[in-house]
Design a protein around this motif. Structure first.
Motif, PDB file in Angstrom:
ATOM      1  N   LEU A  34       0.820  -1.210   0.000  1.00 36.22           N
ATOM      2  CA  LEU A  34       0.000   0.000   0.000  1.00 36.22           C
ATOM      3  C   LEU A  34       0.856   1.262   0.000  1.00 36.22           C
ATOM      4  CD1 LEU A  34      -2.649  -1.186   2.599  1.00 36.22           C
ATOM      5  CD2 LEU A  34      -3.171  -0.537   0.247  1.00 36.22           C
ATOM      6  N   THR A  35       1.833   1.318   0.901  1.00 36.55           N
ATOM      7  CA  THR A  35       2.648   2.529   1.007  1.00 36.55           C
ATOM      8  C   THR A  35       3.631   2.659  -0.156  1.00 36.55           C
ATOM      9  OG1 THR A  35       4.239   1.383   2.429  1.00 36.55           O
ATOM     10  CG2 THR A  35       2.461   2.581   3.511  1.00 36.55           C
ATOM     11  N   GLY A  36       3.981   1.540  -0.781  1.00 36.15           N
ATOM     12  CA  GLY A  36       4.906   1.575  -1.913  1.00 36.15           C
ATOM     13  C   GLY A  36       4.237   1.742  -3.254  1.00 36.15           C
ATOM     14  N   ALA A  37       2.921   1.838  -3.278  1.00 36.63           N
ATOM     15  CA  ALA A  37       2.214   1.979  -4.551  1.00 36.63           C
ATOM     16  C   ALA A  37       2.629   3.264  -5.251  1.00 36.63           C
ATOM     17  CB  ALA A  37       0.713   1.954  -4.315  1.00 36.63           C
ATOM     18  N   SER A  38       2.860   3.164  -6.557  1.00 35.93           N
ATOM     19  CA  SER A  38       3.320   4.319  -7.323  1.00 35.93           C
ATOM     20  C   SER A  38       2.548   4.429  -8.628  1.00 35.93           C
ATOM     21  CB  SER A  38       4.819   4.201  -7.629  1.00 35.93           C
ATOM     22  OG  SER A  38       5.061   3.202  -8.587  1.00 35.93           O
ATOM     23  N   ALA A  39       2.675   5.587  -9.254  1.00 36.18           N
ATOM     24  CA  ALA A  39       1.955   5.865 -10.495  1.00 36.18           C
ATOM     25  C   ALA A  39       2.792   5.576 -11.735  1.00 36.18           C
ATOM     26  CB  ALA A  39       1.492   7.315 -10.507  1.00 36.18           C
ATOM     27  N   GLY A  40       3.952   4.964 -11.571  1.00 35.98           N
ATOM     28  CA  GLY A  40       4.826   4.707 -12.704  1.00 35.98           C
ATOM     29  C   GLY A  40       4.538   3.382 -13.379  1.00 35.98           C
ATOM     30  N   PRO A  41       5.554   2.811 -14.050  1.00 31.57           N
ATOM     31  CA  PRO A  41       5.389   1.503 -14.692  1.00 31.57           C
ATOM     32  C   PRO A  41       5.005   0.447 -13.661  1.00 31.57           C
ATOM     33  CG  PRO A  41       7.442   2.553 -15.362  1.00 31.57           C
ATOM     34  CD  PRO A  41       6.904   3.372 -14.243  1.00 31.57           C
ATOM     35  N   VAL A  42       4.257  -0.549 -14.103  1.00 31.32           N
ATOM     36  CA  VAL A  42       3.776  -1.614 -13.219  1.00 31.32           C
ATOM     37  C   VAL A  42       4.521  -2.902 -13.546  1.00 31.32           C
ATOM     38  CG1 VAL A  42       1.781  -3.018 -12.566  1.00 31.32           C
ATOM     39  CG2 VAL A  42       1.500  -0.560 -13.020  1.00 31.32           C
ATOM     40  N   ALA A  43       5.163  -3.484 -12.531  1.00 30.96           N
ATOM     41  CA  ALA A  43       5.825  -4.772 -12.715  1.00 30.96           C
ATOM     42  C   ALA A  43       4.773  -5.839 -13.004  1.00 30.96           C
ATOM     43  CB  ALA A  43       6.634  -5.137 -11.477  1.00 30.96           C
ATOM     44  N   GLU A  44       5.138  -6.792 -13.883  1.00 31.42           N
ATOM     45  CA  GLU A  44       4.211  -7.836 -14.302  1.00 31.42           C
ATOM     46  C   GLU A  44       4.827  -9.221 -14.089  1.00 31.42           C
ATOM     47  OE1 GLU A  44       1.698  -6.436 -18.022  1.00 31.42           O
ATOM     48  OE2 GLU A  44       3.815  -5.954 -18.333  1.00 31.42           O
ATOM     49  N   GLY A  45       4.014 -10.232 -14.312  1.00 27.94           N
ATOM     50  CA  GLY A  45       4.491 -11.604 -14.203  1.00 27.94           C
ATOM     51  C   GLY A  45       4.491 -12.083 -12.776  1.00 27.94           C
ATOM     52  N   CYS A  46       5.630 -12.641 -12.339  1.00 28.08           N
ATOM     53  CA  CYS A  46       5.733 -13.268 -11.009  1.00 28.08           C
ATOM     54  C   CYS A  46       6.018 -12.234  -9.930  1.00 28.08           C
ATOM     55  CB  CYS A  46       6.820 -14.338 -11.033  1.00 28.08           C
ATOM     56  SG  CYS A  46       6.536 -15.637 -12.238  1.00 28.08           S
ATOM     57  N   VAL A  47       5.046 -11.374  -9.698  1.00 24.08           N
ATOM     58  CA  VAL A  47       5.169 -10.328  -8.683  1.00 24.08           C
ATOM     59  C   VAL A  47       3.879 -10.264  -7.885  1.00 24.08           C
ATOM     60  CG1 VAL A  47       6.839  -8.924  -9.962  1.00 24.08           C
ATOM     61  CG2 VAL A  47       4.382  -8.557 -10.302  1.00 24.08           C
ATOM     62  N   GLY A  48       3.979  -9.791  -6.645  1.00 21.62           N
ATOM     63  CA  GLY A  48       2.805  -9.538  -5.833  1.00 21.62           C
ATOM     64  C   GLY A  48       1.849 -10.706  -5.794  1.00 21.62           C
ATOM     65  N   GLY A  49       0.572 -10.415  -5.961  1.00 18.45           N
ATOM     66  CA  GLY A  49      -0.451 -11.440  -5.933  1.00 18.45           C
ATOM     67  C   GLY A  49      -0.403 -12.401  -7.089  1.00 18.45           C
ATOM     68  N   GLY A  50       0.482 -12.187  -8.038  1.00 23.76           N
ATOM     69  CA  GLY A  50       0.620 -13.098  -9.179  1.00 23.76           C
ATOM     70  C   GLY A  50       1.801 -14.034  -9.086  1.00 23.76           C
ATOM     71  N   THR A  51       2.546 -13.996  -7.994  1.00 24.24           N
ATOM     72  CA  THR A  51       3.830 -14.700  -7.920  1.00 24.24           C
ATOM     73  C   THR A  51       3.705 -16.201  -8.148  1.00 24.24           C
ATOM     74  OG1 THR A  51       4.617 -13.019  -6.370  1.00 24.24           O
ATOM     75  CG2 THR A  51       5.881 -15.060  -6.490  1.00 24.24           C
ATOM     76  N   GLY A  52       2.685 -16.834  -7.575  1.00 24.56           N
ATOM     77  CA  GLY A  52       2.578 -18.285  -7.656  1.00 24.56           C
ATOM     78  C   GLY A  52       1.490 -18.793  -8.570  1.00 24.56           C
ATOM     79  N   LEU A  53       1.054 -18.001  -9.540  1.00 26.87           N
ATOM     80  CA  LEU A  53      -0.128 -18.350 -10.322  1.00 26.87           C
ATOM     81  C   LEU A  53       0.209 -19.007 -11.655  1.00 26.87           C
ATOM     82  CD1 LEU A  53      -2.349 -15.223  -9.687  1.00 26.87           C
ATOM     83  CD2 LEU A  53      -1.992 -17.246  -8.255  1.00 26.87           C
ATOM     84  N   THR A  54      -0.775 -19.734 -12.172  1.00 36.06           N
ATOM     85  CA  THR A  54      -0.660 -20.364 -13.488  1.00 36.06           C
ATOM     86  C   THR A  54      -1.947 -20.111 -14.259  1.00 36.06           C
ATOM     87  OG1 THR A  54      -1.647 -22.505 -12.944  1.00 36.06           O
ATOM     88  CG2 THR A  54       0.671 -22.207 -12.386  1.00 36.06           C
ATOM     89  N   ALA A  55      -1.843 -20.092 -15.593  1.00 33.72           N
ATOM     90  CA  ALA A  55      -3.042 -19.904 -16.410  1.00 33.72           C
ATOM     91  C   ALA A  55      -2.844 -20.555 -17.764  1.00 33.72           C
ATOM     92  CB  ALA A  55      -3.362 -18.420 -16.583  1.00 33.72           C
ATOM     93  N   LEU A  56      -3.889 -21.217 -18.235  1.00 28.94           N
ATOM     94  CA  LEU A  56      -3.933 -21.718 -19.611  1.00 28.94           C
ATOM     95  C   LEU A  56      -2.779 -22.665 -19.918  1.00 28.94           C
ATOM     96  CD1 LEU A  56      -4.840 -18.253 -21.145  1.00 28.94           C
ATOM     97  CD2 LEU A  56      -6.425 -20.158 -20.796  1.00 28.94           C
ATOM     98  N   GLY A  57      -2.302 -23.383 -18.875  1.00 27.11           N
ATOM     99  CA  GLY A  57      -1.225 -24.345 -19.050  1.00 27.11           C
ATOM    100  C   GLY A  57       0.173 -23.796 -18.878  1.00 27.11           C
ATOM    101  N   PHE A  58       0.310 -22.486 -18.605  1.00 28.84           N
ATOM    102  CA  PHE A  58       1.615 -21.839 -18.494  1.00 28.84           C
ATOM    103  C   PHE A  58       1.747 -21.155 -17.129  1.00 28.84           C
ATOM    104  CE2 PHE A  58       0.527 -21.912 -22.984  1.00 28.84           C
ATOM    105  CZ  PHE A  58       1.696 -22.346 -23.584  1.00 28.84           C
ATOM    106  N   LYS A  59       2.969 -20.770 -16.783  1.00 33.31           N
ATOM    107  CA  LYS A  59       3.181 -19.883 -15.636  1.00 33.31           C
ATOM    108  C   LYS A  59       2.594 -18.523 -15.986  1.00 33.31           C
ATOM    109  CE  LYS A  59       4.638 -18.558 -11.645  1.00 33.31           C
ATOM    110  NZ  LYS A  59       3.649 -17.473 -11.659  1.00 33.31           N
ATOM    111  N   ALA A  60       1.888 -17.951 -15.038  1.00 32.17           N
ATOM    112  CA  ALA A  60       1.225 -16.668 -15.285  1.00 32.17           C
ATOM    113  C   ALA A  60       1.485 -15.733 -14.120  1.00 32.17           C
ATOM    114  CB  ALA A  60      -0.266 -16.876 -15.522  1.00 32.17           C
TER     115      ALA A  60
END
Length: 342
Positions: free
Chosen positions: A154-180
């Motif tokens: 919450l305190t580190g949230a910024s208005a710049g570029p957003v990291a994607e892939g294996c970050v935050g709430g997406g770190t351990g997720l999979t979709a459509l047969g692939f790592k997501a």
């Protein structure tokens, strides 16, 4: 030119979706007044988890934003969604995390908000927390996401570029047969009363068969071990934001299209899938909301942005092995382009 093995976004590969231009970051944060933060927890192979915070400027119980929610398949938990549906307002930041950590995250969000001067008189808060199950690639029962991790996002949230892939709430997720993981995209468009921006962020963890540019893509098609048969379930949480003057009913219509967009990517919408979308406007409720006849460009924008964000969540992920020996491979860009004839 793409360097093999390097995570790359879809648009950089010539796989952007639709004809509308993106914002400068091609991300949810292109919508003015929206910030995103992640806390990523990795202790391989046991833990691959985290939390993502979406923080609209100024949001609170005394300054709610118009919002709508749509459930495609309700096998999941979007805490706080019934009040959003009932009142058409969002009064807290939105968190995305692991299934069994959602409740602790909600409590941490309430604690963080109650400390803020603008909530000094609050006697009720409606924390909004979504989740996906990362139990294949993380020790979900350990509930690794704790209060300090939520506060950091919450305190580190910024208005710049957003990291994607294996970050935050997406770190351990999979979709459509692939790592997501996490994916994001935005669109800029001109409406009758001026230019507006729409942005989306997806937490991708759903089943089905990937479709790219109209073609089905399995792991075997791009030279990877095919993990199937696997349960065709999972979840996807979608958050959409716009600075267009929409009311809650119109934002619900927008959220509905966001869930529809998953079908373009190959979603199965299976029995065990939680497919949710939350849409909010960054302007306070405005009686001069757009007429419904003017919404079509926004519908196109959200369909295209969600489809591209899902593809980004796959292309920017990294191959991960979980505590039980399960491995999900990232979608390899070079092999994908070869398959598509690019």
């Amino acid at each position: 030119m793409h360097t093999p093995g390097t995570p790359t976004r879809a648009r950089a590969l010539g796989l952007g979706v639709g004809g509308l231009p993106t914002g400068p970051y091609n991300a949810l944060t292109d919508v003015p007044g929206v910030r995103v933060g992640h806390t990523t927890l990795v202790d391989p192979p046991r833990v691959h988890s985290g939390v993502t915070a979406i923080v609209p400027d100024g949001v609170g119980p005394e300054s709610p934003l118009p919002a709508g929610v749509f459930v495609g398949n309700g096998y999941g938990k979007l805490l706080g969604s019934t009040q959003v549906a009932e009142l058409g307002t969002l009064e807290t930041p939105v968190l995305l995390t692991s299934t069994l950590s959602a409740f602790r995250a909600a409590d941490a969000l309430v604690g963080w908000l109650l400390e803020r001067p603008e909530t000094a008189g609050a006697r009720s808060l409606n924390p909004v927390v979504g989740e996906c199950n990362d139990g294949l690639l993380s020790d979900i029962r350990s509930r690794p996401v704790r209060e300090e991790h939520v506060r950091a996002a919450l305190t580190g949230a910024s208005a710049g570029p957003v990291a994607e892939g294996c970050v935050g709430g997406g770190t351990g997720l999979t979709a459509l047969g692939f790592k997501a993981g996490i994916g994001t995209s935005s669109r800029r468009l001109a409406l009758a009363d001026g230019p507006v921006t729409l942005g989306v962020l997806v937490q991708a963890n759903f089943g089905g068969t990937l479709r790219v540019a109209g073609r089905t893509v399995t792991p075997a098609d791009v030279g990877l071990p095919d993990p199937r048969p696997v349960p065709d379930d999972g979840s996807c949480m979608i958050v959409a934001a716009t600075d267009a003057p929409l009311d809650a009913r119109q934002l619900t219509r927008l959220a509905r299209r966001a869930v529809y967009a998953l079908a373009r990517s190959g979603a199965a919408y299976a029995h065990g899938s939680g497919d949710y979308a939350l849409a909010f406007a960054t302007r306070p409720a405005d009686p001069r909301a757009l007429p419904d006849t003017a919404l079509d460009p926004l519908f196109v924008a959200v369909l295209d942005a969600v489809e591209e964000a899902v593809l980004d969540s796959l292309l920017t992920a990294t191959t991960t092995t979980g505590p039980h020996g399960d491995t999900r491979h990232a979608l390899p860009a070079t092999e994908l382009l070869a398959l598509l004839g690019g």
